[in-house]
Scaffold this motif. Structure first.
Motif, PDB file in Angstrom:
ATOM      1  N   GLN A   1       0.812  -1.305   0.050  1.00 26.37           N
ATOM      2  CA  GLN A   1       0.266  -0.006  -0.059  1.00 26.37           C
ATOM      3  C   GLN A   1       0.912   1.199   0.102  1.00 26.37           C
TER       4      GLN A   1
ATOM      5  N   TYR B   1       1.506   5.311   1.077  1.00 27.06           N
ATOM      6  CA  TYR B   1       0.980   6.236   2.176  1.00 27.06           C
ATOM      7  C   TYR B   1      -0.021   7.267   1.452  1.00 27.06           C
TER       8      TYR B   1
ATOM      9  N   LYS C   1      -5.974   8.792   6.928  1.00 29.72           N
ATOM     10  CA  LYS C   1      -5.585   8.607   8.362  1.00 29.72           C
ATOM     11  C   LYS C   1      -6.491   9.108   9.234  1.00 29.72           C
TER      12      LYS C   1
ATOM     13  N   LYS D   1      -4.498  -3.698   3.852  1.00 35.28           N
ATOM     14  CA  LYS D   1      -5.267  -2.486   3.275  1.00 35.28           C
ATOM     15  C   LYS D   1      -5.951  -1.732   4.546  1.00 35.28           C
TER      16      LYS D   1
ATOM     17  N   THR E   1      -3.962   0.831   6.966  1.00 40.54           N
ATOM     18  CA  THR E   1      -3.228   1.870   6.597  1.00 40.54           C
ATOM     19  C   THR E   1      -3.872   3.233   7.170  1.00 40.54           C
ATOM     20  N   LYS E   2      -5.059   3.117   7.736  1.00 39.71           N
ATOM     21  CA  LYS E   2      -5.580   4.486   8.350  1.00 39.71           C
ATOM     22  C   LYS E   2      -4.976   4.675   9.830  1.00 39.71           C
TER      23      LYS E   2
ATOM     24  N   TYR F   1       3.183  -4.535   8.684  1.00 35.78           N
ATOM     25  CA  TYR F   1       3.194  -3.041   8.737  1.00 35.78           C
ATOM     26  C   TYR F   1       3.919  -2.250   7.691  1.00 35.78           C
TER      27      TYR F   1
ATOM     28  N   ALA G   1       1.926  -1.923   4.720  1.00 36.46           N
ATOM     29  CA  ALA G   1       0.662  -1.126   4.846  1.00 36.46           C
ATOM     30  C   ALA G   1       1.286   0.286   4.868  1.00 36.46           C
ATOM     31  N   CYS G   2       2.658   0.377   4.812  1.00 36.93           N
ATOM     32  CA  CYS G   2       3.583   1.808   4.862  1.00 36.93           C
ATOM     33  C   CYS G   2       3.187   2.452   6.335  1.00 36.93           C
ATOM     34  N   LEU G   3       3.582   1.540   7.312  1.00 37.75           N
ATOM     35  CA  LEU G   3       3.121   1.982   8.686  1.00 37.75           C
ATOM     36  C   LEU G   3       4.736   1.927   9.315  1.00 37.75           C
TER      37      LEU G   3
END
Length: 254
Positions: free
Chosen positions: A59, A61, A66, A145, A148-149, A179, A182-184
């Motif tokens: 995913q 960013y 968010k 997915k 990502t929020k 993570y 999910a770009c966390l």
């Protein structure tokens, strides 16, 4: 019963490692040397597996999704197993999560409870604590997915030992790659030294000691300017992992 099962698993693992042609492991470069029968396997070809990224699930960013953009607060996520019962080595999850929510940090939990009692307690906390959120269970394809929020993925283990154990030294959890997919950025327990090393060397998040967890909110705000650097490094690190996939296939084939 558990001890018999555990000893059987160890015996089966030992047999497999001694009789296999090659070894794939995921902890640290030197973790095999901790095995008491290391002399019998030290000359076998081995591969440190890091290729946990599925390019189809990656995913980008997106700040617009968010939750923190909507309410201005911090949202952390943890998908995975919980430790509800107290024993010599583990602080129960019920005693751990208030360290976060008491700082007005939102914690979102994705897990499949082992019992109805645990499930009921999770739903109860979701209703009674405005900073605790039980999100149910999601399979990996949906989960990446979904998360990502949030702002950070956490690996803040509630294991407490008088001194570091081999498990703490070598541990690598699959969720850290969820993570990254999910770009966390990650927040990890500094006691889990291998994970801490990866996170800090790649600059994809930060570590914190258990003793300092009560100041987590301050530590997050202190690193606010680092957040976009974490994101850039996550993209770089993901691409690096994907590039190494051919090395793993080559190891298996030859």
């Amino acid at each position: 019963k558990d001890m018999i099962s555990f000893k059987y698993a160890l015996s089966a693992e030992k047999y497999s490692l001694i009789n296999c042609d090659k070894i794939i492991h995921k902890g640290t470069e030197n973790e095999l040397s901790f095995l008491p029968f290391y002399d019998k396997i030290k000359n076998k070809p081995n591969y440190l597996f890091r290729e946990f990224i599925n390019k189809d699930l990656i995913q980008d960013y997106n700040p617009d999704v968010k939750l923190s953009k909507k309410d201005g607060e911090i949202h952390l996520v943890y998908p995975g197993g919980m430790y509800p019962l107290k024993n010599k080595f583990i602080e129960p999850f019920w005693e751990f999560y208030p360290i976060l929510t008491s700082q007005k940090i939102h914690i979102h939990i994705y897990t499949k409870p082992n019992t109805n009692l645990i499930k009921e307690k999770l739903y109860y906390l979701d209703k009674t604590d405005s900073y605790f959120h039980y999100e149910g269970f999601a399979n990996p394809n949906e989960l990446i997915k979904e998360i990502t929020k949030y702002d950070y993925g956490i690996m803040l283990h509630n294991f407490r030992f008088d001194k570091p154990t081999i498990w703490f030294i070598t541990a690598v959890a699959n969720k850290q790659y969820d993570y990254l997919s999910a770009c966390l950025p990650l927040i990890v327990d500094s006691g889990v030294s291998n994970v801490k090393k990866i996170v800090e060397e790649e600059n994809i998040g930060f570590s914190i000691s258990y003793e300092n967890m009560k100041n987590l909110k301050k530590e997050i705000f202190r690193r606010k300017e680092n957040y976009h650097s974490y994101l850039k490094n996550i993209v770089r690190y993901r691409n690096q992992i994907l590039m190494n996939e051919s090395n793993f296939v080559e190891f298996i084939n030859y």
